[in-house]
Design a protein around this motif. Structure first.
Motif, PDB file in Angstrom:
ATOM      1  N   ALA A 270     -27.896 -13.797 -49.010  1.00 28.17           N
ATOM      2  CA  ALA A 270     -27.809 -14.170 -47.457  1.00 28.17           C
ATOM      3  C   ALA A 270     -28.708 -15.490 -47.503  1.00 28.17           C
ATOM      4  CB  ALA A 270     -28.516 -13.106 -46.745  1.00 28.17           C
ATOM      5  N   LYS A 271     -29.455 -15.800 -48.601  1.00 26.16           N
ATOM      6  CA  LYS A 271     -30.344 -17.148 -48.242  1.00 26.16           C
ATOM      7  C   LYS A 271     -29.499 -18.126 -48.694  1.00 26.16           C
ATOM      8  CE  LYS A 271     -34.729 -14.813 -48.980  1.00 26.16           C
ATOM      9  NZ  LYS A 271     -35.850 -14.866 -49.932  1.00 26.16           N
ATOM     10  N   GLU A 272     -28.487 -18.007 -49.710  1.00 28.04           N
ATOM     11  CA  GLU A 272     -27.781 -18.943 -50.204  1.00 28.04           C
ATOM     12  C   GLU A 272     -26.352 -19.367 -49.580  1.00 28.04           C
ATOM     13  OE1 GLU A 272     -26.814 -17.414 -54.068  1.00 28.04           O
ATOM     14  OE2 GLU A 272     -28.716 -17.606 -54.829  1.00 28.04           O
ATOM     15  N   GLY A 277     -23.326 -23.198 -39.637  1.00 23.45           N
ATOM     16  CA  GLY A 277     -24.371 -24.175 -39.717  1.00 23.45           C
ATOM     17  C   GLY A 277     -25.796 -23.604 -40.107  1.00 23.45           C
ATOM     18  N   VAL A 278     -25.897 -22.243 -40.556  1.00 19.66           N
ATOM     19  CA  VAL A 278     -27.106 -21.927 -41.049  1.00 19.66           C
ATOM     20  C   VAL A 278     -26.931 -20.822 -42.143  1.00 19.66           C
ATOM     21  CG1 VAL A 278     -28.316 -22.232 -38.811  1.00 19.66           C
ATOM     22  CG2 VAL A 278     -27.088 -20.057 -39.139  1.00 19.66           C
ATOM     23  N   ALA A 279     -28.068 -20.464 -42.827  1.00 18.06           N
ATOM     24  CA  ALA A 279     -27.921 -19.559 -43.913  1.00 18.06           C
ATOM     25  C   ALA A 279     -27.664 -18.244 -42.958  1.00 18.06           C
ATOM     26  CB  ALA A 279     -29.034 -19.219 -44.665  1.00 18.06           C
ATOM     27  N   ILE A 280     -26.768 -17.393 -43.684  1.00 19.46           N
ATOM     28  CA  ILE A 280     -26.417 -16.029 -43.017  1.00 19.46           C
ATOM     29  C   ILE A 280     -27.472 -15.160 -42.873  1.00 19.46           C
ATOM     30  CG2 ILE A 280     -23.985 -16.187 -43.718  1.00 19.46           C
ATOM     31  CD1 ILE A 280     -24.468 -13.964 -45.607  1.00 19.46           C
ATOM     32  N   ALA A 281     -28.839 -15.477 -43.552  1.00 16.80           N
ATOM     33  CA  ALA A 281     -30.079 -14.691 -43.506  1.00 16.80           C
ATOM     34  C   ALA A 281     -30.351 -14.912 -42.129  1.00 16.80           C
ATOM     35  CB  ALA A 281     -30.978 -15.136 -44.581  1.00 16.80           C
ATOM     36  N   GLU A 282     -30.077 -15.822 -41.372  1.00 20.80           N
ATOM     37  CA  GLU A 282     -30.543 -16.028 -40.191  1.00 20.80           C
ATOM     38  C   GLU A 282     -29.830 -15.091 -39.142  1.00 20.80           C
ATOM     39  OE1 GLU A 282     -33.384 -17.639 -39.351  1.00 20.80           O
ATOM     40  OE2 GLU A 282     -33.407 -17.878 -41.725  1.00 20.80           O
ATOM     41  N   HIS A 283     -28.753 -14.724 -39.413  1.00 17.17           N
ATOM     42  CA  HIS A 283     -27.985 -13.855 -38.464  1.00 17.17           C
ATOM     43  C   HIS A 283     -28.558 -12.414 -38.176  1.00 17.17           C
ATOM     44  CE1 HIS A 283     -24.037 -16.316 -39.464  1.00 17.17           C
ATOM     45  NE2 HIS A 283     -25.039 -17.151 -39.106  1.00 17.17           N
TER      46      HIS A 283
END
Length: 367
Positions: A270-272, A277-283
């Motif tokens: 998720a960080k990679e 436009g953002v890392a999916i870790a931000e979802h």
């Protein structure tokens, strides 16, 4: 009072198993899984670490560790791959610890010592084509002739069936009680691979745990000496239930390790991976799935630790062990499913480990 702190010895053990798994098995496990290949070279390494006799007293060739240590080993091994934990479940949990409690001194010297030292590999023969949880549905029979018993029947879905040396087998020794489905007619026997009339095979079409050996074995008038009866005649059902308590404990701890593996793989990916436009870790949805994995991991670990605590103190723990196994395995299936979802299309490829986690977790939910 339950102490949640690990001892220094337990922490060192946990670290040693973690480092060994990461160094010796993790780099090769994808290929072993792809090839559906059990690697016997793993066993001497596990024996050298003292894992194959971890909870067996030193006087019987083991390392003399407690149940919490057995749980830590199981968790760390399944973090790498379920096939490693399965070895602990059947060799240590179902077989060795059963012989330790129910075996005669002669049986312990002849079978338990070499098993605990890792010179012999052992497994457990209860499940049959038409009998699993329904132990009274067994069809295997043991007919006495003189001072010998002759066993005939077939066992199915047996871990290590085609590679184990020794087998703890359950059969009807009283055919009248078999007709009445009275479990006091079931007895437990030790069978060696070399006994005449014994044969085994590997199941080739499994869906998961592909790096582990799972198979069947057949007995056609296998001659077993009377001294190979474990416990008293007719105590087989009690012995089988005792063994399953030990096996379920290792399954619970192992499933906890699988949840942690799903969490770590998902957080890393998720960080990679970037989307919108953002890392999916931000979802938020991804955060929720990983948070659920962390929650399930913590609860599962507390449940098996509680069971291990009770086992260490010799207290009845069937309910607690069953609950730990139930919760952790179901939670591992949820974690694996979410881990595949976090990886998206890549979760559907074995280039990433989460597909293997998903295939492996279902076995423990079933059994």
């Amino acid at each position: 009072m339950l102490d949640f702190d690990l001892t220094e010895e337990q922490r060192l053990l946990e670290q040693a198993v973690r480092e060994w798994g990461a160094r010796e098995v993790a780099p090769r496990i994808r290929e072993l899984d792809r090839q559906h290949r059990f690697d016997p070279a793993i066993l001497p390494q596990m024996a050298e670490l003292g894992l194959l006799g971890c909870s067996v007293p030193q006087e019987y060739g083991g390392a003399g560790m407690d149940y919490v240590s057995l749980g830590l080993i199981s968790e760390e091994l399944e973090y790498v791959d379920t096939s490693l934990r399965v070895i602990m479940s059947v060799h240590v949990g179902l077989n060795c610890l059963t012989l330790l409690t129910w075996g005669t001194e002669d049986q312990k010297q002849r079978y338990l010592v070499p098993q605990a030292q890792g010179r012999k590999l052992a497994t457990y023969g209860l499940t049959e084509p038409a009998a699993g949880s329904d132990v009274r549905g067994l069809q295997t029979v043991a007919v006495k002739k003189g001072d010998r018993y002759y066993l005939t029947g077939e066992k199915m879905w047996i871990s290590l069936a085609d590679v184990a040396d020794n087998f703890l087998v359950f059969a009807w020794s009283d055919l009248e009680k078999k007709k009445q489905r009275d479990p006091s007619g079931i007895s437990a026997f030790i069978i060696e691979r070399g006994f005449k009339g014994f044969s085994s095979g590997t199941l080739k079409e499994k869906w998961g745990i592909l790096a582990g050996n799972t198979g069947f074995f057949k007995m056609e008038d296998v001659e077993v000496p009377e001294e190979n009866i474990v416990g008293r005649l007719g105590e087989g059902f009690k012995i089988a239930m005792f063994a399953l308590d030990q096996g379920r404990f290792t399954v619970a701890a192992g499933a906890t390790g699988l949840i942690r593996a799903c969490r770590d793989a998902s957080a890393r990916y998720a960080k990679e991976r970037h989307a919108f436009g953002v890392a999916i870790a931000e979802h938020q949805l991804v955060k929720e799935m990983i948070a659920q994995m962390e929650s399930d991991y913590q609860v599962s670990r507390l449940l098996w630790l509680r069971s291990g605590f009770l086992k260490n103190h010799g207290r009845r723990n069937t309910r607690e062990t069953g609950l730990a196994k139930w919760f952790a395995t179901v939670a591992s299936e949820r974690a694996a499913g979410d881990a595949v979802q976090v990886h998206g299309a890549n979760g559907y490829s074995d280039e990433y480990p989460v597909g293997r986690f998903y295939r492996n977790c279902k076995g423990a939910v079933i059994y």
